[in-house]
Design an enzyme around this catalytic site. Sequence first.
Site, PDB file in Angstrom:
ATOM      1  CG  ASP A  15     -32.675  49.510 -23.269  1.00  0.00           C
ATOM      2  OD1 ASP A  15     -32.600  49.323 -22.035  1.00  0.00           O
ATOM      3  OD2 ASP A  15     -32.291  48.683 -24.102  1.00  0.00           O
ATOM      4  CG  ASP A 136     -21.481  44.895 -21.740  1.00  0.00           C
ATOM      5  OD1 ASP A 136     -22.181  44.364 -20.872  1.00  0.00           O
ATOM      6  OD2 ASP A 136     -21.427  46.124 -21.920  1.00  0.00           O
TER       7      ASP A 136
END
Length: 247
Positions: A15, A136
Amino acid sequence: MSFEENKMLIMPAVDIRNGKCVQLVQGKPGSEQVVIDNPEKVALSWQEQGAKTVHIIDLDGTIDGKTSLPTIKKIVNELSVPVQLGGGIRSLEYAKELLDLDIDRVIIGTMGIKHPEVIHELSEEYGSDRIMISLDSKDSKVVIKGWQEKIDKTPEELSNEFKEHGAGSILFTNVDVEGLLNGFYTEPVLNLVNSTDLPVVYSGGVTSTEDLAKLNKTGVKGVVIGSALYKNKINLKDALKYEEVVE
């Protein structure tokens, strides 16, 4: 890059935030648990340890809308294994730019849910294998815009809609457990896998090899592991032993 029938790919996460490799808790800015310089070197280390795919999330794009393209290019140039990338892909033009950079698979979230015709256009031009839709979930409902906005649909309700639009796979992140290192809930994973014949990659809360043993019985085709790798809860070489899917 397509998913193999009897494999559950283990995908280390890199990330990116402010030019560094970070791990946040539930995606919240300021909750950094890990901060490492040179994300491209981190990604390369996962490849050298045996990862067959590396999962990149551009948190600058997700949180600030300012993409980390220079860092992304460095990572792609370092790696020879496939890269899948998401975060901040908010225009058709940017998605195409990434695919033209030889990103193997782009992960489309908010833009695809609000404008599903984009998924159709990208899959027509680049092939559905290279287009992943991000579903999500928080409190069993899909969340968008960096997990800040909830819509009144479940991942199961949206999954087959996106197959019709041309998506080749689904990234399912359970925000309820993401980044907490407390394990994951099996039921939401099974609900989604059983609702669609698209390949599902799971992310969120994976903390131990026991979690991987459970996941490889659910039918998921990939698992993203982030904080557990960086905090030495899971050793990648041990994780790779679970790439065979149990039928």
